[in-house]
Design a protein around this motif. Structure first.
Motif, PDB file in Angstrom:
ATOM      1  N   TRP A   8      -3.596   4.178   0.155  1.00  0.00           N
ATOM      2  CA  TRP A   8      -4.415   4.468  -1.019  1.00  0.00           C
ATOM      3  C   TRP A   8      -4.570   5.956  -1.309  1.00  0.00           C
ATOM      4  O   TRP A   8      -5.298   6.345  -2.189  1.00  0.00           O
ATOM      5  N   LEU A  49      -3.775  -8.230  -4.130  1.00  0.00           N
ATOM      6  CA  LEU A  49      -2.964  -7.039  -4.398  1.00  0.00           C
ATOM      7  C   LEU A  49      -1.831  -7.341  -5.373  1.00  0.00           C
ATOM      8  O   LEU A  49      -1.493  -6.527  -6.232  1.00  0.00           O
ATOM      9  N   GLN A  95       0.818  -1.196   0.000  1.00  0.00           N
ATOM     10  CA  GLN A  95       0.000   0.000   0.000  1.00  0.00           C
ATOM     11  C   GLN A  95       0.861   1.259   0.000  1.00  0.00           C
ATOM     12  O   GLN A  95       0.507   2.267  -0.617  1.00  0.00           O
ATOM     13  N   SER A 111      -9.111  -1.339  -7.419  1.00  0.00           N
ATOM     14  CA  SER A 111      -9.258  -0.238  -6.470  1.00  0.00           C
ATOM     15  C   SER A 111      -9.481  -0.775  -5.056  1.00  0.00           C
ATOM     16  O   SER A 111      -9.894  -1.926  -4.863  1.00  0.00           O
ATOM     17  N   GLY A 152       3.252   5.719  -5.720  1.00  0.00           N
ATOM     18  CA  GLY A 152       3.091   5.603  -7.165  1.00  0.00           C
ATOM     19  C   GLY A 152       2.080   6.568  -7.740  1.00  0.00           C
ATOM     20  O   GLY A 152       1.862   6.578  -8.954  1.00  0.00           O
ATOM     21  N   ARG A 201       3.795   1.516  -1.418  1.00  0.00           N
ATOM     22  CA  ARG A 201       4.247   1.668  -2.804  1.00  0.00           C
ATOM     23  C   ARG A 201       3.153   2.256  -3.683  1.00  0.00           C
ATOM     24  O   ARG A 201       3.422   3.048  -4.579  1.00  0.00           O
ATOM     25  N   HIS A 202       1.900   1.849  -3.398  1.00  0.00           N
ATOM     26  CA  HIS A 202       0.793   2.390  -4.181  1.00  0.00           C
ATOM     27  C   HIS A 202       0.657   3.890  -3.950  1.00  0.00           C
ATOM     28  O   HIS A 202       0.423   4.660  -4.882  1.00  0.00           O
ATOM     29  N   PRO A 233      -2.922  -5.620  -9.274  1.00  0.00           N
ATOM     30  CA  PRO A 233      -2.476  -4.365  -8.656  1.00  0.00           C
ATOM     31  C   PRO A 233      -3.324  -3.156  -9.035  1.00  0.00           C
ATOM     32  O   PRO A 233      -3.257  -2.127  -8.347  1.00  0.00           O
ATOM     33  N   THR A 234      -4.121  -3.230 -10.100  1.00  0.00           N
ATOM     34  CA  THR A 234      -4.941  -2.079 -10.496  1.00  0.00           C
ATOM     35  C   THR A 234      -6.337  -2.115  -9.880  1.00  0.00           C
ATOM     36  O   THR A 234      -7.143  -1.217 -10.132  1.00  0.00           O
ATOM     37  N   ASN A 265      -1.279   6.832  -6.773  1.00  0.00           N
ATOM     38  CA  ASN A 265      -2.677   6.431  -6.588  1.00  0.00           C
ATOM     39  C   ASN A 265      -3.463   6.366  -7.887  1.00  0.00           C
ATOM     40  O   ASN A 265      -4.683   6.523  -7.888  1.00  0.00           O
ATOM     41  N   LEU A 286      -5.288   4.525 -10.678  1.00  0.00           N
ATOM     42  CA  LEU A 286      -5.859   3.207 -10.911  1.00  0.00           C
ATOM     43  C   LEU A 286      -6.652   3.194 -12.199  1.00  0.00           C
ATOM     44  O   LEU A 286      -7.307   4.175 -12.548  1.00  0.00           O
TER      45      LEU A 286
END
Length: 320
Positions: A304, A180, A131, A187, A137, A133-134, A184-185, A139, A141
């Motif tokens: 997120w 996850l 999370q 939501s 990155g 890393r997300h 990974p995409t 956020n 999606l």
């Protein structure tokens, strides 16, 4: 009726209420916290697993119905996970029963639950990192539904179903982390909804398998339901007041120490490891955050989303 008015039943009620608050706050840790808590209260492991699964099947049905009405679950993924998980979850009780005498079953479950708790703690920590890393990155999606990867999804369901069917631990940890990694995409809201919807038949099948082989202890089950339901509701209402990341790191530490205790690690070593996790864990997590371009510590490390300087605080993360 008298069995429901004992000190033991009251202890189960209070503990389930406390665990319910944690579940309501974070959406995670139900079986992983409740099953070992019941064992520490003196409930034998087979009864603890069986009754916790029955109670969990009730509580998860409520959460799943909310997400169903919102239309958030990905029913394709949920269906694929069910195909893999339900048969193995149902077989869990029979696998435990086949181990041998009651003493052998207790020893087997104690070891299995200890290993499952350590594995769950590791998956929680991995999920926090994913999370993070997300967040870093951006956020971003995709609005498109991800392509279903049938074989990996079926395998995840099978492994998760077997783990839950034997120990009652892992339905919200292993499967969530696997989703996850595979999708990974997906939501956050669809991830949670998908996990909750597939978890209902999974836990129900596991509960049926254990009820058939072990039965139900009403003096344990009734306090579990009566304490856990209002606790979960209260925790959900308190979620806006509490920093999610701190609670989740605390759960990782608690699960790790409980797992070590159930595996027979000497208490002094459990204490030393616990002190190390409390002192060095936050420093290690702060180092990981700085490596991803974030401050080492903040007041709202929600997953997120990224907090914008000067902006109002975002709503609390409800992802389990």
């Amino acid at each position: 009726m008298g069995d429901l008015l004992t000190l033991s039943a009251l202890s189960v009620l209070l503990v389930s209420f406390g665990v319910g608050i944690v579940v309501g706050l974070t959406g995670m840790g139900g079986g992983a916290l409740m099953t070992p808590a019941l064992i520490f209260l003196g409930v034998n492991p087979t009864a603890a697993v069986a009754n916790d699964l029955v109670a969990a099947s009730i509580n998860k049905s409520v959460g799943a119905s909310v997400h169903w009405r919102r239309g958030s679950p990905d029913l394709r993924l949920a269906g694929m996970l069910m195909i893999g998980s339900v048969p193995f979850a149902f077989a869990g009780g029979f696998i435990v029963k086949s181990v041998g005498a009651a003493e052998d079953q207790q020893a087997f479950l104690t070891t299995a639950i200890g290993c499952a708790l350590l594995f769950t703690a590791a998956t929680y920590a991995l999920r926090m990192y994913l999370q993070l890393r997300h967040v870093t990155g951006g956020n971003l999606l995709s609005e498109e539904q991800p392509r279903v990867r049938a074989i990996p999804t079926l395998l995840v369901g099978a492994v998760g179903g077997l783990l839950v069917g034997i120990t009652s631990v892992g339905s919200g940890s292993l499967i969530m982390v696997a989703l996850l990694l595979i999708y990974p995409t997906l939501s956050a809201v669809r991830l949670v909804g998908t996990d909750l919807v597939q978890a209902v038949p999974l836990v129900l099948a596991a509960a049926v398998g254990h009820v058939v082989t072990e039965g139900v202890t009403w003096a344990v089950l009734v306090p579990l339901v009566l304490g856990g339901t209002p606790g979960t509701f209260l925790g959900a209402r308190m979620a806006a007041w509490v920093t999610q990341s701190v609670i989740r790191r605390g759960i990782v530490i608690v699960l790790s120490l409980t797992g070590l205790k159930m595996l027979g690690v000497p208490p002094e070593w459990v204490g030393i490891i616990g002190a190390g996790l409390l002192l060095l864990g936050p420093l290690a997590w702060g180092f990981v955050r700085t490596r991803h371009g974030l401050t080492a510590f903040d007041n709202d490390s929600t997953a997120w989303r990224v907090s914008t300087p000067g902006a109002t605080a975002p709503p609390p993360d409800r992802t389990p």
